[in-house]
Enzyme design. Structure first.
Site, short mmCIF file in Angstrom:
data_model
loop_
_atom_site.label_atom_id
_atom_site.label_comp_id
_atom_site.label_asym_id
_atom_site.label_seq_id
_atom_site.Cartn_x
_atom_site.Cartn_y
_atom_site.Cartn_z
N TYR A 126 -84.83 70.86 -41.65
CA TYR A 126 -85.82 70.46 -42.66
C TYR A 126 -85.15 69.75 -43.84
O TYR A 126 -85.82 69.45 -44.84
CB TYR A 126 -86.56 71.68 -43.19
N ASP A 133 -83.01 82.52 -28.60
CA ASP A 133 -83.85 82.66 -27.40
C ASP A 133 -83.92 84.13 -26.97
O ASP A 133 -84.99 84.68 -26.73
CB ASP A 133 -83.33 81.76 -26.26
N ASP A 189 -94.00 82.77 -35.90
CA ASP A 189 -95.23 82.66 -35.11
C ASP A 189 -95.22 83.63 -33.94
O ASP A 189 -96.26 84.19 -33.57
CB ASP A 189 -95.44 81.22 -34.61
N LYS A 220 -77.89 80.07 -32.86
CA LYS A 220 -77.76 79.49 -31.53
C LYS A 220 -76.37 78.84 -31.45
O LYS A 220 -76.21 77.68 -31.05
CB LYS A 220 -78.89 78.47 -31.31
N ASP A 262 -89.12 79.54 -38.57
CA ASP A 262 -90.48 79.02 -38.43
C ASP A 262 -91.06 79.46 -37.09
O ASP A 262 -92.18 79.97 -37.02
CB ASP A 262 -90.44 77.49 -38.53
C1 IPM Z 1 -94.91 77.13 -41.86
C2 IPM Z 1 -95.41 75.79 -41.38
C3 IPM Z 1 -94.64 74.65 -42.06
C4 IPM Z 1 -93.19 74.79 -41.69
C5 IPM Z 1 -95.18 73.24 -41.74
C6 IPM Z 1 -96.62 73.11 -42.17
C7 IPM Z 1 -94.36 72.14 -42.35
O1 IPM Z 1 -95.34 75.71 -40.00
O2 IPM Z 1 -94.91 77.39 -43.06
O3 IPM Z 1 -94.52 77.95 -41.02
O4 IPM Z 1 -92.75 74.30 -40.65
O5 IPM Z 1 -92.45 75.40 -42.45
MN MN Z 2 -94.79 77.60 -39.00
#
Ligand code: IPM
Ligand code: MN
Length: 328
Positions: A122, A201, A229, A168, A225
């Site tokens: 990023y 992984d 999720d 990784k 990130d």
């Molecule tokens: C998060 C989101 C952001 C990220 C996107 C919207 C840029 O996915 O906050 O997890 O990748 O950090």
């Molecule tokens: Mn995200």
């Protein structure tokens, strides 16, 4: 104490008002010194005026506000999410919010997941020439050190005993080695923490199979990130995952649900405001309102699921009122 509120796009415009109703109730009933201002930064302004993060926004926020409550960004009319990068990543880097704390509250374990929030893939280092595109993963020792130090101190303060570095380094050796070196050098100062490492992984695999293997997890930007999720899925869905973006030096924080703007359900009134409300609870705790934060967290833990945003919000508000009245 003033906070800036940025609902953003899509369901951000539904879940943030729900969280604000909880904050308003707590502010009024508990006499908190808290007020807020709402900013309309998001897809509409980007499309109408070409404005993402207005000039001088980060300086203005840092000097006039203590924290931000943030919703979500994303709009089908901006498929590359340019406004999302400009606003959200602009705030994270502009305010140097280098710690992204994304706790996973699971039935048999709480995993304190920390994501480095300013560098890695990023960092914005890359480009495209003809048919070659590059996004380069960049980490400086200073960035890794300050992040690792903060996380270890925080974990130690939470009485956690195990900490896992997720990387990784077998395939991505340069930044991977830097993280390993810094992690082991820093963790030596915390004899109460047992340090382990895991490839990302393998970590995702084990996290799904047995999350109780983990207490504290430190990782770089993109892995964090993705892992957050995966963690949200374990919690029951993205609607339950809250997060804090912090700059420990300035004390500034941006609090946001992990989920996006969910255009598929936006406007239908069924978005789950749990994560936005939990983010608001984290914001209260960050501002020093620990009792208020505890009330909101307790209600969120106990609230029954609901079919609509409004129904869940009303449930939480009435539970809050009852708690405050009974003085629990
Ligand atoms: C998060 C989101 C952001 C990220 C996107 C919207 C840029 O996915 O906050 O997890 O990748 O950090
Ligand atoms: Mn995200």
């Amino acid at each position: 104490m003033r906070i800036a509120v940025i609902p953003g796009d899509g369901i951000g415009l539904e879940v943030i008002p729900a969280a604000l109703r909880a904050l308003a109730l707590l502010t009024e009933e508990m006499g908190l010194d808290l007020d807020w201002e709402v900013f309309d930064w998001g897809a509409r302004r980007w499309l109408a005026e070409g404005v993402g993060l207005p000039d001088g926004a980060t300086g203005m926020l840092a000097s006039q506000y203590r924290a931000i409550l943030f919703g979500a960004l994303g709009d089908q009319r901006i498929p590359d999410m340019a406004h999302g990068r400009a606003i959200l990543l602009g705030l994270r880097t502009g305010l140097d919010l280098y710690v992204n704390y994304r706790p996973l509250f699971l039935p048999l374990a709480t995993v304190d997941l920390y994501r480095e929030n300013t560098q890695g893939l990023y960092a914005g280092v890359g480009g495209t020439v003809a048919d070659v595109a590059a996004d380069t993963c960049v980490y400086t020792r200073q960035a890794v050190e300050r992040f690792v130090r903060y996380c270890l101190r925080d974990l130690s303060g939470r009485s956690r005993r195990r900490v896992t570095l997720v990387h990784k380094a077998n395939a991505v050796p340069h930044t991977g080695r830097l993280w390993q070196q810094v992690f082991h050098a820093e963790v030596a100062a915390f004899p109460e923490l047992t340090a382990t490492e895991e490839y990302v992984d393998s970590f995702c695999y084990h996290l799904v199979r047995d999350p109780s293997r983990y207490e504290g997890v430190l990782t770089e930007n993109l892995f964090g990130d993705i892992a957050s999720d995966v963690g949200a899925a374990l919690m029951g869905g993205l609607g339950f995952a809250a997060s804090a973006n912090l700059c420990p030096e300035t004390g500034f924080g941006l609090f946001e649900p992990v989920h996006g703007s969910a255009p598929d359900i936006a406007g239908t009134g069924v978005a789950n405001p749990h994560a936005a409300m939990m983010s608001a609870a984290m914001l209260l705790g960050h501002l020093g309102y620990r009792t208020a934060a505890g009330h909101l967290r307790a209600c969120l833990r106990e609230a029954a699921p609901a079919a609509t945003t409004e129904e869940f919000t009303k449930t939480v508000l009435s539970m809050l009122r009852r708690r405050l009245k009974d003085n629990v």
